[in-house]
Each structure stands twice: as structure tokens, then as C-alpha cells.
Design an enzyme around this catalytic site. Structure first.
Site, PDB file in Angstrom:
ATOM      1  N   ASP A   1       0.814  -1.223   0.000  1.00 64.92           N
ATOM      2  CA  ASP A   1       0.000   0.000   0.000  1.00 64.92           C
ATOM      3  C   ASP A   1       0.845   1.270   0.000  1.00 64.92           C
ATOM      4  OD1 ASP A   1      -2.234  -1.729   0.307  1.00 64.92           O
ATOM      5  OD2 ASP A   1      -1.862  -1.773   2.463  1.00 64.92           O
TER       6      ASP A   1
ATOM      7  N   LYS B   1       2.174   2.216  -4.961  1.00 59.49           N
ATOM      8  CA  LYS B   1       2.889   1.717  -6.148  1.00 59.49           C
ATOM      9  C   LYS B   1       2.062   1.893  -7.409  1.00 59.49           C
ATOM     10  CE  LYS B   1       3.308  -2.372  -4.366  1.00 59.49           C
ATOM     11  NZ  LYS B   1       2.804  -2.066  -3.039  1.00 59.49           N
TER      12      LYS B   1
ATOM     13  N   GLY C   1      -4.260  -4.643  -4.343  1.00 59.75           N
ATOM     14  CA  GLY C   1      -5.257  -3.692  -4.826  1.00 59.75           C
ATOM     15  C   GLY C   1      -4.546  -2.413  -5.194  1.00 59.75           C
ATOM     16  N   HIS C   2      -4.627  -2.055  -6.449  1.00 59.24           N
ATOM     17  CA  HIS C   2      -4.036  -0.798  -6.890  1.00 59.24           C
ATOM     18  C   HIS C   2      -5.158   0.172  -7.200  1.00 59.24           C
ATOM     19  CE1 HIS C   2       0.063  -2.465  -8.431  1.00 59.24           C
ATOM     20  NE2 HIS C   2      -0.034  -2.421  -7.133  1.00 59.24           N
TER      21      HIS C   2
ATOM     22  N   GLN D   1       2.055  -5.949  -2.990  1.00 63.30           N
ATOM     23  CA  GLN D   1       2.468  -6.082  -1.577  1.00 63.30           C
ATOM     24  C   GLN D   1       3.761  -5.288  -1.311  1.00 63.30           C
ATOM     25  OE1 GLN D   1       1.633  -9.456  -3.130  1.00 63.30           O
ATOM     26  NE2 GLN D   1      -0.432  -8.804  -2.672  1.00 63.30           N
TER      27      GLN D   1
HETATM   28  P1  IMP Z   1      -2.478 -12.884   2.216  1.00 63.80           P
HETATM   29  O1  IMP Z   1      -1.553 -12.375   1.158  1.00 63.80           O
HETATM   30  O2  IMP Z   1      -3.940 -12.672   1.901  1.00 63.80           O
HETATM   31  O3  IMP Z   1      -2.186 -14.301   2.613  1.00 63.80           O
HETATM   32  O4  IMP Z   1      -2.226 -12.017   3.554  1.00 63.80           O
HETATM   33  C1  IMP Z   1      -1.009 -12.108   4.288  1.00 63.80           C
HETATM   34  C2  IMP Z   1      -0.616 -10.744   4.853  1.00 63.80           C
HETATM   35  O5  IMP Z   1      -0.254  -9.864   3.783  1.00 63.80           O
HETATM   36  C3  IMP Z   1      -1.736 -10.033   5.616  1.00 63.80           C
HETATM   37  O6  IMP Z   1      -1.142  -9.278   6.662  1.00 63.80           O
HETATM   38  C4  IMP Z   1      -2.321  -9.083   4.588  1.00 63.80           C
HETATM   39  O7  IMP Z   1      -2.953  -7.964   5.183  1.00 63.80           O
HETATM   40  C5  IMP Z   1      -1.061  -8.678   3.837  1.00 63.80           C
HETATM   41  N1  IMP Z   1      -1.319  -8.279   2.456  1.00 63.80           N
HETATM   42  C6  IMP Z   1      -1.549  -9.070   1.394  1.00 63.80           C
HETATM   43  N2  IMP Z   1      -1.687  -8.338   0.274  1.00 63.80           N
HETATM   44  C7  IMP Z   1      -1.530  -7.062   0.624  1.00 63.80           C
HETATM   45  C8  IMP Z   1      -1.523  -5.829  -0.110  1.00 63.80           C
HETATM   46  O8  IMP Z   1      -1.686  -5.769  -1.332  1.00 63.80           O
HETATM   47  N3  IMP Z   1      -1.321  -4.708   0.626  1.00 63.80           N
HETATM   48  C9  IMP Z   1      -1.093  -4.743   1.960  1.00 63.80           C
HETATM   49  N4  IMP Z   1      -1.074  -5.848   2.677  1.00 63.80           N
HETATM   50  C10 IMP Z   1      -1.292  -7.012   2.029  1.00 63.80           C
END
Ligand code: IMP
Length: 428
Positions: free
Chosen positions: A13, A16, A40-41, A224
Site C-alpha cells: 500500500d 505503487k 489492490g491498486h 504487496q
Molecule cells: P495474504 O496475502 O492474503 O495471505 O495475507 C497475508 C498478509 O499480507 C496479511 O497481513 C495481509 O494484510 C497482507 N497483504 C496481502 N496483500 C496485501 C496488499 O496488497 N497490501 C497490503 N497488505 C497485504
């Protein structure tokens, strides 16, 4: 050497999407290399807001071909929905504009059920995942029992593979005392999606290498952030892929000699969603000010889950670590405008643990959870900086703050964003 890798320097977040949008304007190909629709962009073009989860924001630039690389895990039904939404908004997403790796892995409804079950079973120790089935899909991939996107070319065999996956997941769910998934649930939508996506499937490593040989400019768009990397992040509070620069090569299938630039994106402060350590986390009024109210799409609420983000001061120890892991050649700092009006700004320059000062983060979670930040306090500014376009337009205090961040991280800051719109960038 025509590839640029763009990665998040914090916990995701970082903004990017808007940086990718700017770099995509100078690219021929934009490729995603890791993760899935957990990302999510948000991209803002004129009055339109696009929320993209799987397709790189480069799709908004007509000259760009987008690639979903082999390192990704893809929910085909959600991908088809995203294609349809973009098409409805007038953006062409034909197979000559979007190429999907036959080696990327499929997220099934069983993976989503398993993600929920695993989070529930963890109770207080839940990771706070996005519940999109990401972890279980990667688990099947590394366990060598996943389904690859290429299997969609034979829809009958794909249906069998889906059924098998559901059956295995059900055994595991029942074993955990959870309800089994109806093996027919969603299968039809998956088979429809398979038929729709067949023309988009390719060996994207071959495609990208051909493009690079032909002189194309390739932007590798990370999702991420570094601290969510399964190896380099705050394990186990991480995602299940490698969103760092090394992951770009693995997740796309070309060599390091192609890479000329590694751009790290960080916010001028810190945010995190989900559980895990965050040494500079704030509570109360300052956190609320950084987060915003949620009325604006750029406020600090998750694009994918809508969860309020945890907010804190800029953590130079953490971003310095990210610079080292990724080999940043430059940094882009985002959301400077949000800091206007703070009397003082704190920057974590070191950590303290058991009375000892540390210049780098400890490598065990239990120690990291106990550190306290050592802050340097800088003077804030009251001016609205959202109209700034040149370095000289920024107040002296903002210049000092940005310069200090660059020195502490040890990487030159090339660009600062001062608002969500395309032109709200200050090039240094
Ligand atoms: P998962 O990727 O859904 O398995 O989540 C694992 C961890 O990564 C959690 O803490 C999520 O909140 C975090 N996470 C996954 N994708 C994103 C993203 O695009 N932005 C911020 N945090 C993310």
C-alpha cells in the site's frame, strides 16, 4: 538492459499503483510477478477511479501489453470480472493487450475455504490475511499438487483437476472440524472462465525474453511490499510469495542482466494492514490524521478488504533494510501532502532493545516485537504542498525531511508524490 523493477519498500500500500502508472507511460510491457488478487491498486485518471487487483495498471496505457507472470496465483473468475469491468469502462483488454502465464497457479474455491479455516484455527495469532486463498494456493504449488493456468486449455481435464483439489481440501477441512465445500460450488463459473481465458494463455517467459531482445522496455510491477515477503518479511506475518526484486526474476523468467533500475516506493510515513510487528505504530489523534476518514479513496483503508490501516512514523531502519534486500537504485516517496500541518515529524533512525541501540532490525520476531524506536524529530510545515511540481516549490522543512529520509535509507530519492493525480509529482 531495459527492465525496471518496481517494489514496495514497506508493508504494501505504498502507492505503487500511481508510480506504476507513471512508469508504464514510458514502457512497452508491464508485468506482474507475484501474489494474486490480495493486491489492490487504485489509479486515478481524471475523474475516474480504477481499482485493480490482478491486471497491472499499465492496461490504462494504450501502447502497453500487460503480463500476468508465472509467479502469480490467479482466481480466474475474479480475473474475468476485472476484464469485464475494464472493458465496460472503455479499456480494451484483448489477448493482444493481456498475456497470462500458463505456469501461473489457479486459486480455487477450496483455497479460499482453507484460507478462512486456517485463519480461524489460528485464533488470536491470525495473520490477518485478505482471505483470497493466496496461502493455500501457494501451499499447493510448492507441495507440487497445484493447478496451473495452462491446464485450462483442456477444460475437461481442468474440471477433473478442480474436483480433485476440492476433494483434497474437503478432507483437510473436515479434519480441522470445518464444513466441507460443495465440490460443485463455483465449478461452472470456473469452466466458463477457463473458456474465456484460453486465448490469453502463453509461455510468458518466452514472450518477455523475446520482447527484451527486441529492445522493449519492461516494467515489473510488484504487489504487496518487502516486509510481507515470505523470506525477508516479518515471518509468519507475511504473504506467501516473494514481492521483492529477486521475486521479479523468479516470477517472470528472465535473467538479472536485463535489469537496469530497481525503484523502491515508500510512503513518507508507515502503514500496515493485518497483524505483525510495526515498531513506529501510532494510536489516537496522530494515527487518525495519517489515516484519514475513509471518505477519500486515498485514505488509509485497504483497497481489497476495506480494513483501516495501522499508521505510524517513517521507519528508516525498516526501509534501509528493504533497500538492502532489493538493491534499490532510487526511491519514490509518496503522500508527502498528508504530512502538512504536523508541528513535528518523527523518524525512527535506530531501535532500542534491552537498553542497547541497534542500527538494524533484529532477525527474530520475538526480539523485533520488543524493540522501541529511537526517534529523530524534525520540524513540520503548515503549507499545502499538493500544488508543488518542482523541488523549489516545497517548503524548506519538507525539503529537509525528504533529504533526511534519503540519507538515512542510503538511496537517492528521485521523486515525491504530493497528491493522487497523475501530475502531482515532484521530480528531484
Ligand atoms: P495474504 O496475502 O492474503 O495471505 O495475507 C497475508 C498478509 O499480507 C496479511 O497481513 C495481509 O494484510 C497482507 N497483504 C496481502 N496483500 C496485501 C496488499 O496488497 N497490501 C497490503 N497488505 C497485504
Amino acid at each position: 538492459m531495459t527492465a525496471t523493477i518496481l517494489v514496495g519498500a514497506q508493508w504494501g500500500d505504498e502507492g505503487k499503483g500511481r508510480v506504476a502508472d507513471w512508469l508504464a507511460a514510458q514502457s512497452n510491457v508491464v508485468a506482474r510477478f507475484a501474489g494474486g488478487d490480495n493486491a489492490g491498486h487504485t489509479v486515478y485518471v481524471g475523474t475516474k477511479v480504477y481499482k485493480l487487483h490482478l491486471i497491472p495498471s499499465g492496461i490504462l496505457h494504450e501502447q502497453v501489453v500487460c503480463v500476468l507472470g508465472n509467479g502469480m496465483v490467479i482466481n480466474p473468475v475474479n480475473l474475468v470480472r476485472e476484464i469485464d469491468e475494464l472493458e465496460a469502462a472503455g479499456v480494451s483488454v484483448t489477448p493482444d493487450r493481456l498475456v497470462i502465464s500458463t505456469r501461473a497457479h489457479v486459486i480455487t474455491p477450496a483455497h479460499i475455504a482453507l484460507d478462512k479455516a486456517s485463519e480461524k484455527a489460528r485464533g488470536e495469532g491470525a495473520i490477518g490475511t485478505t482471505l483470497r486463498g493466496i496461502g493455500p494456493a501457494y501451499l499447493d504449488k510448492t507441495g507440487r499438487q497445484g493447478i496451473r493456468m495452462g491446464q485450462m486449455r483442456d477444460v475437461e481435464a481442468f474440471a477433473d483437476a478442480l474436483y480433485d483439489g476440492m476433494r483434497r481440501a474437503n478432507e483437510s477441512l473436515v479434519h480441522q472440524g470445518m464444513e466441507a465445500v460443495d465440490a460443485q460450488t463455483g465449478t461452472e463459473a470456473y469452466l466458463d472462465a477457463a473458456l474465456r481465458l484460453q486465448p490469453y494463455l502463453r509461455d510468458t517467459s518466452v514472450y518477455l525474453n523475446e520482447q527484451l531482445r527486441g529492445g522493449a522496455t519492461v516494467l515489473c510491477e510488484g504487489a504487496q511490499g518487502t516486509m510481507l515477503d515470505v523470506d525477508h518479511g516479518d515471518y509468519p506475518y507475511v504473504t506467501s510469495s516473494s514481492p521483492t526484486s529477486g521475486g521479479a526474476l523468479m516470477g517472470l523468467g528472465f535473467g538479472p542482466r536485463e535489469v537496469s533500475r530497481v525503484v523502491g516506493v515508500a510512503k513518507c510515513f508507515s502503514t500496515r494492514v493485518g497483524s505483525g510487528p510495526m515498531p513506529t505504530e501510532l494510536s489516537g489523534e496522530p494515527a487518525r490524521r495519517l489515516r484519514g476518514t475513509g471518505e477519500n479513496f486515498w485514505d488509509e483503508f485497504g483497497t481489497t478488504t476495506g480494513r483501516p490501516r495501522r499508521c505510524g512514523w517513517f521507519d528508516a531502519v525498516q526501509v534501509r533494510y528493504a533497500a538492502q534486500v532489493n538493491g534499490f537504485t532510487e526511491m519514490v516517496l509518496t503522500k508527502l501532502d498528508i504530512l502538512s500541518g504536523f508541528d513535528e515529524l518523527n523518524i525512527a533512525v535506530a531501535y532500542e532493545l534491552d537498553g542497547e541501540q541497534l542500527n538494524a532490525a533484529p532477525d527474530t520476531l520475538s526480539s523485533l516485537e520488543r524493540v522501541t524506536p529511537v526517534y529523530q524529530t524534525m520540524k513540520g510545515w503548515t503549507e499545502d504542498v499538493s500544488g508543488a511540481r518542482r523541488w523549489d516549490d516545497l517548503p524548506a522543512e519538507a525539503q529537509a525531511y525528504i533529504s533526511r529520509l534519503g540519507v538515512l535509507v542510503g538511496v537517492p530519492v528521485s521523486t515525491v508524490s504530493v497528491g493522487p493525480e497523475r501530475e502531482q509529482l515532484v521530480f528531484i
